[in-house]
Design an enzyme around this catalytic site. Sequence first.
Site, PDB file in Angstrom:
ATOM      1  N   SER A 164      -0.691 -25.746 -26.026  1.00 43.60           N
ATOM      2  CA  SER A 164       0.062 -26.102 -24.821  1.00 43.60           C
ATOM      3  C   SER A 164       1.353 -25.306 -24.760  1.00 43.60           C
ATOM      4  O   SER A 164       2.205 -25.403 -25.643  1.00 43.60           O
ATOM      5  CB  SER A 164       0.379 -27.603 -24.824  1.00 43.60           C
ATOM      6  OG  SER A 164       1.468 -27.867 -23.960  1.00 43.60           O
ATOM      7  N   GLN A 166       3.645 -25.847 -22.707  1.00 41.44           N
ATOM      8  CA  GLN A 166       4.753 -26.768 -22.454  1.00 41.44           C
ATOM      9  C   GLN A 166       5.304 -27.302 -23.774  1.00 41.44           C
ATOM     10  O   GLN A 166       6.518 -27.392 -23.954  1.00 41.44           O
ATOM     11  CB  GLN A 166       4.292 -27.905 -21.543  1.00 41.44           C
ATOM     12  CG  GLN A 166       3.931 -27.393 -20.149  1.00 41.44           C
ATOM     13  CD  GLN A 166       3.468 -28.474 -19.202  1.00 41.44           C
ATOM     14  OE1 GLN A 166       3.346 -29.639 -19.575  1.00 41.44           O
ATOM     15  NE2 GLN A 166       3.199 -28.092 -17.968  1.00 41.44           N
ATOM     16  N   ASP A 311      -5.734 -24.261 -15.702  1.00 38.70           N
ATOM     17  CA  ASP A 311      -5.443 -24.782 -14.357  1.00 38.70           C
ATOM     18  C   ASP A 311      -6.485 -24.328 -13.329  1.00 38.70           C
ATOM     19  O   ASP A 311      -6.518 -24.844 -12.207  1.00 38.70           O
ATOM     20  CB  ASP A 311      -4.052 -24.335 -13.895  1.00 38.70           C
ATOM     21  CG  ASP A 311      -2.942 -24.989 -14.723  1.00 38.70           C
ATOM     22  OD1 ASP A 311      -3.212 -26.016 -15.379  1.00 38.70           O
ATOM     23  OD2 ASP A 311      -1.817 -24.465 -14.718  1.00 38.70           O
ATOM     24  N   LYS A 338      -4.059 -33.800 -17.075  1.00 33.64           N
ATOM     25  CA  LYS A 338      -3.307 -33.006 -16.092  1.00 33.64           C
ATOM     26  C   LYS A 338      -2.812 -33.946 -14.982  1.00 33.64           C
ATOM     27  O   LYS A 338      -2.765 -35.148 -15.175  1.00 33.64           O
ATOM     28  CB  LYS A 338      -4.195 -31.875 -15.568  1.00 33.64           C
ATOM     29  CG  LYS A 338      -4.543 -30.843 -16.653  1.00 33.64           C
ATOM     30  CD  LYS A 338      -3.310 -30.109 -17.114  1.00 33.64           C
ATOM     31  CE  LYS A 338      -3.608 -29.143 -18.228  1.00 33.64           C
ATOM     32  NZ  LYS A 338      -2.379 -28.570 -18.801  1.00 33.64           N
ATOM     33  N   ARG A 388      -4.327 -29.285  -7.165  1.00 32.05           N
ATOM     34  CA  ARG A 388      -5.411 -28.327  -7.466  1.00 32.05           C
ATOM     35  C   ARG A 388      -6.778 -28.874  -7.042  1.00 32.05           C
ATOM     36  O   ARG A 388      -7.697 -28.105  -6.742  1.00 32.05           O
ATOM     37  CB  ARG A 388      -5.402 -27.935  -8.942  1.00 32.05           C
ATOM     38  CG  ARG A 388      -4.064 -27.292  -9.343  1.00 32.05           C
ATOM     39  CD  ARG A 388      -4.163 -26.301 -10.459  1.00 32.05           C
ATOM     40  NE  ARG A 388      -2.826 -25.859 -10.849  1.00 32.05           N
ATOM     41  CZ  ARG A 388      -2.109 -24.931 -10.205  1.00 32.05           C
ATOM     42  NH1 ARG A 388      -2.591 -24.310  -9.145  1.00 32.05           N
ATOM     43  NH2 ARG A 388      -0.886 -24.603 -10.624  1.00 32.05           N
TER      44      ARG A 388
HETATM   45  C1  S3P Z   1       2.238 -24.765 -17.937  1.00 37.12           C
HETATM   46  C2  S3P Z   1       1.375 -24.944 -18.971  1.00 37.12           C
HETATM   47  C3  S3P Z   1       0.070 -25.619 -18.845  1.00 37.12           C
HETATM   48  C4  S3P Z   1      -0.384 -25.685 -17.399  1.00 37.12           C
HETATM   49  C5  S3P Z   1       0.712 -26.119 -16.487  1.00 37.12           C
HETATM   50  C6  S3P Z   1       1.894 -25.178 -16.569  1.00 37.12           C
HETATM   51  C7  S3P Z   1       3.542 -24.131 -18.192  1.00 37.12           C
HETATM   52  O1  S3P Z   1       0.189 -26.939 -19.336  1.00 37.12           O
HETATM   53  O2  S3P Z   1      -1.490 -26.545 -17.285  1.00 37.12           O
HETATM   54  O3  S3P Z   1       0.252 -26.174 -15.147  1.00 37.12           O
HETATM   55  O4  S3P Z   1       4.217 -23.711 -17.239  1.00 37.12           O
HETATM   56  O5  S3P Z   1       3.923 -24.028 -19.367  1.00 37.12           O
HETATM   57  P1  S3P Z   1       0.053 -27.271 -20.903  1.00 37.12           P
HETATM   58  O6  S3P Z   1       1.091 -26.507 -21.585  1.00 37.12           O
HETATM   59  O7  S3P Z   1       0.264 -28.737 -21.029  1.00 37.12           O
HETATM   60  O8  S3P Z   1      -1.353 -26.869 -21.253  1.00 37.12           O
END
Ligand code: S3P
Length: 430
Positions: A164, A166, A311, A338, A388
Amino acid sequence: MKFQKANCLKGEITVPGDKSISHRAVMFGALSEGKTEIINFLQGADCLSTIGCFRRLGIEIENENHIITIQGKGLDGLCAPSGVLDTGNSGTTTRLISGILSAQPFTSTLTGDASIQTRPMKRIIEPLSLMGVHIESLHHNGCAPLLIEGQPLKGIHYHSKVASAQVKSAILLAGLYADGETSVTEPTLSRNHSELMLRSFGADIKTDGNTATIIPRPRLTGQKINVPGDISSAAYFIAAGLLVPGSDILIRNVGINPTRAGILKVAKAMGGHICLLNENRDGEPTADLHITYSPLHGTVIEGEIIPTLIDELPIIAIMAAAAEGTTIIKDAAELKVKESNRIDVMVQNLSAMGCSVTATEDGMIIEGKTPGVPPLKGALIHTHADHRIAMSFAIAALIAQGETEIPDSGCVSISYPSFYSDLHSLSESI
Ligand code: S3P
């Protein structure tokens, strides 16, 4: 909103700026010294939530004439917010800002909409707590609202269970303030926009395979950022161009960073004709994408490619429903956490359109079309307020027999406010 089958889609579009890159440009600009200018910033609700939060933290941000101007105050320039920070529907805002707030000499509370309050935050609470912050899920359910009492932080070496960006970015941002180096190792590589952009602002970040390491206390300097078009938004027009007979579409200036561009590989593996033109490999790579109608066949999507198209799996599932043969999606359990449970919601809506699809623990099995029969039939779509899902089924409707209705179609404003007008510009028949 109601949708009908389309004849063909033809023309040229430019999709809005990348959502992930737009969020990061605001955050890193706020933590830098001097002015940051962001061109082609995504004016979607998620990125506006990030701007709102940093204004509350005392950062001056102008949003005029399509240019964002941030007067950065350096790593120690944020002020205690006057009230609760509202992250809206945005997981990226919630998780990345938590990393920054963990190191501030003040306490913050943040929360978002109903969806954000069900999304898992333990994945950031655990590593940030190891770094020394006191961070609490106020309803004791591992979700927002979060109370964050900033503390001096320790550097850690963290092995994340999930791939991830994030989680990785939250830890690296806290690592900017730690007492020693901080590293994050993930099971497979997730999008690397934070690593690339932090480096361009002056941070010392090393990457080695699936590990990113940050050295604390860099001097970050304001930058001019030109945000490439979002491949996650382009994905709907990639699919539309491939699926609607006779289509021929050019999508200008799309970000094709390899940690994001898995849909291009999958579309090609399914038999799709996509041609990359005007490739530019300075910084975040970009290209124009030329898409022409192509009969598709099923495929297997699993393993390392999953984070590079996470995504896009809803729209890839639509491509699979219209392809010949079976498509199997595995290793994608993240879809359940999500903006909605995208496995359940895709299965529910694809089934309503007549597709034979089964949910599995970590993905879906999608049976493609019968040759000579229209692949889908029009239906009433339940988006579960997920942008989405709305966009994926607006594209599915273009190849369905009969009318499709998407009552909650406005939720596209989270990531792509001009989606319907861009779609309309490619087709007189919608
Ligand atoms: C994102 C990371 C992804 C993605 C999200 C945006 C980001 O999530 O699904 O729409 O900007 O770092 P995860 O890190 O939870 O997989």
